[in-house]
Scaffold this active site. Structure first.
Site, PDB file in Angstrom:
ATOM      1  N   HIS A  55       0.839  -1.207   0.000  1.00  0.00           N
ATOM      2  CA  HIS A  55       0.000   0.000   0.000  1.00  0.00           C
ATOM      3  C   HIS A  55       0.868   1.249   0.000  1.00  0.00           C
ATOM      4  O   HIS A  55       0.642   2.183  -0.773  1.00  0.00           O
ATOM      5  CB  HIS A  55      -0.907  -0.019   1.228  1.00  0.00           C
ATOM      6  CG  HIS A  55      -1.683   1.246   1.434  1.00  0.00           C
ATOM      7  ND1 HIS A  55      -2.647   1.676   0.549  1.00  0.00           N
ATOM      8  CD2 HIS A  55      -1.627   2.195   2.407  1.00  0.00           C
ATOM      9  CE1 HIS A  55      -3.167   2.820   0.969  1.00  0.00           C
ATOM     10  NE2 HIS A  55      -2.552   3.159   2.090  1.00  0.00           N
ATOM     11  N   GLU A  56       1.875   1.260   0.862  1.00  0.00           N
ATOM     12  CA  GLU A  56       2.742   2.434   0.953  1.00  0.00           C
ATOM     13  C   GLU A  56       3.483   2.678  -0.363  1.00  0.00           C
ATOM     14  O   GLU A  56       3.552   3.807  -0.859  1.00  0.00           O
ATOM     15  CB  GLU A  56       3.747   2.252   2.090  1.00  0.00           C
ATOM     16  CG  GLU A  56       4.697   3.433   2.245  1.00  0.00           C
ATOM     17  CD  GLU A  56       5.679   3.259   3.386  1.00  0.00           C
ATOM     18  OE1 GLU A  56       6.299   4.262   3.780  1.00  0.00           O
ATOM     19  OE2 GLU A  56       5.830   2.131   3.886  1.00  0.00           O
ATOM     20  N   ARG A  57       4.026   1.604  -0.956  1.00  0.00           N
ATOM     21  CA  ARG A  57       4.811   1.770  -2.176  1.00  0.00           C
ATOM     22  C   ARG A  57       3.941   2.158  -3.365  1.00  0.00           C
ATOM     23  O   ARG A  57       4.372   2.934  -4.230  1.00  0.00           O
ATOM     24  CB  ARG A  57       5.591   0.482  -2.452  1.00  0.00           C
ATOM     25  CG  ARG A  57       6.724   0.287  -1.454  1.00  0.00           C
ATOM     26  CD  ARG A  57       7.313  -1.103  -1.493  1.00  0.00           C
ATOM     27  NE  ARG A  57       8.331  -1.243  -0.448  1.00  0.00           N
ATOM     28  CZ  ARG A  57       8.765  -2.404   0.031  1.00  0.00           C
ATOM     29  NH1 ARG A  57       8.275  -3.540  -0.442  1.00  0.00           N
ATOM     30  NH2 ARG A  57       9.679  -2.438   0.975  1.00  0.00           N
TER      31      ARG A  57
END
Length: 410
Positions: free
Chosen positions: A245-247
């Site tokens: 999700h972050e990437r």
């Protein structure tokens, strides 16, 4: 620019953002519907019901935040500068809550989620250490249980922690056993602000000046055992579920930054004259724009494919099939941003070296390039991870297609 000079986003701006429930879209889709409705949040800006929010909405949300410099006062929709500045990073405080949402006990969620989801308190994720960056398994911060089993005593340091200086809590990776490597890691919710034994100081960085990058020292910090997220020894697995999700968020925002940089240069080249004609009439300028633009358009289409696939795949399938590719996309967006931002600065000429005036946006974005290529997993580690994951998937799928020994009729 005054926010950057002050190295922080004004508190009232953050609170307006939180009051409009515009921290919530930073969470992974699907949103935590039951919790949001329990807290009286039924939609985002009165337009999208929380149960209908998916990754396409998330991508639009991130993209709009990175779209262009805006001096509008409408905090619900726009921010003042592209992604590198603080409001984007400050709104991402909820990006640090998924481990608590997915693996925290009901009691732990009840204790922390109401204030976090409504923006009344902030939380950071504290994984990186001075000697353990992309090598998460090398974490040295320890959490030792007291003899009565009621508390952990946490000792160690955390470095480069976004939003740490303003956070009441941290989702923190700690070593709960003497076992080396990932098997000894666990996640704790550790109190920060004004908590005994916790010392925090801001770190001065090249970019992301308003993101509150923090060095945290933990000296015999007492944390209730109830603050353990999930099970002891499962910390590495929990951390990994948050990386995709972050990437992907970074990839979407960075792709838009690259477009902002190149678009600003494109417009400038239509107006700026040199040697009796506009820059755009110079073949060498058109070639430079085309070379960067080709990279950008390919990247943009690729990232949009990821977003679409995230709306169709189950979480386990997405983690398996897209995990390595998402790491590769994150790394590639940093490279493309570097190319587009450098192209913009070169075409702006002297204006691209100034922090004010016509080249301000190009100068700002180019200065932020390392902040896209390093946080969230440094570039070389991401490319290596991508290939290792692809090899793993290839071998697993090839084995599934093999005939059992002796089954062939030939």
């Amino acid at each position: 620019m005054d926010w950057e000079q002050a190295a922080m986003v004004p508190e009232d701006v953050f609170q307006k953002f939180a009051a409009a429930n515009m921290l919530i879209p930073s969470l992974p889709a699907p949103l935590p519907i039951a919790w949001l409705k329990k807290l009286g949040v039924h939609d985002i800006l009165g337009t999208v019901k929380v149960e209908e929010w998916d990754y396409i909405h998330t991508a639009i949300f991130i993209d709009e935040h990175a779209y262009k410099p805006s001096y509008a006062a409408n905090i619900d929709v726009q921010i003042r500068y592209p992604r590198p500045t603080g409001l984007s990073n400050n709104r991402n405080v909820l990006r640090r809550t998924p481990p608590l949402l997915k693996f925290g006990s009901p009691q732990l969620q009840e204790c922390f989620l109401p204030d976090l989801l409504l923006g009344k308190k902030r939380i950071c994720i504290a994984i990186t250490e001075p000697e353990a960056g992309s090598d998460v398994a090398g974490i040295q911060t320890t959490a030792t249980k007291t003899p009565d089993g009621k508390s952990y005593i946490v000792n160690g340091t955390k470095k480069w922690i976004t939003n740490g200086i303003w956070s009441s809590y941290a989702t923190m990776a700690v070593r709960t056993s003497g076992r080396p490597g990932p098997g000894g890691l666990s996640l704790l919710v550790v109190p920060l602000l004004n908590h005994p034994g916790v010392t925090m100081r801001k770190i001065k960085t090249t970019g992301l000046l308003t993101s509150g990058t923090t060095f945290i020292t933990l000296d015999d910090v007492r944390v209730p055992t109830e603050n353990l997220i999930g099970e002891e020894g499962r910390g590495m697995a929990y951390i990994m579920t948050n990386f995709n999700h972050e990437r992907l968020n970074i990839a979407v925002g960075t792709t838009r930054q690259a477009r902002v940089a190149l678009s600003s240069a494109f417009e400038y080249c239509l107006q700026r004259e040199a040697f009796g004609k506009t820059l755009m009439e110079q073949p060498v300028v058109r070639h430079r724009l085309a070379a960067a633009g080709a990279l950008l358009e390919s990247l943009s289409a690729w990232v949009e494919q990821f977003v679409y696939q995230m709306t169709k795949l189950e979480k386990a399938d997405a983690d398996r099939e897209l995990g390595g590719l998402t790491a590769m996309a994150k790394a590639q967006t940093g490279r493309v941003l570097d190319e587009c931002a450098r192209c913009a600065v070169l075409l702006f000429g002297g204006n691209g070296l100034t922090t004010t005036g016509r080249g301000e946006i190009a100068e700002r974005i180019y200065r932020e390039v390392p902040s896209a290529r390093i946080p969230g997993g440094s570039e070389d580690v991401m490319f290596d991870l991508a290939v290792r994951q692809l090899v793993k998937n290839y071998r697993a799928e090839t084995k599934m297609m093999e005939r059992p020994r002796g089954s062939s009729k030939l």
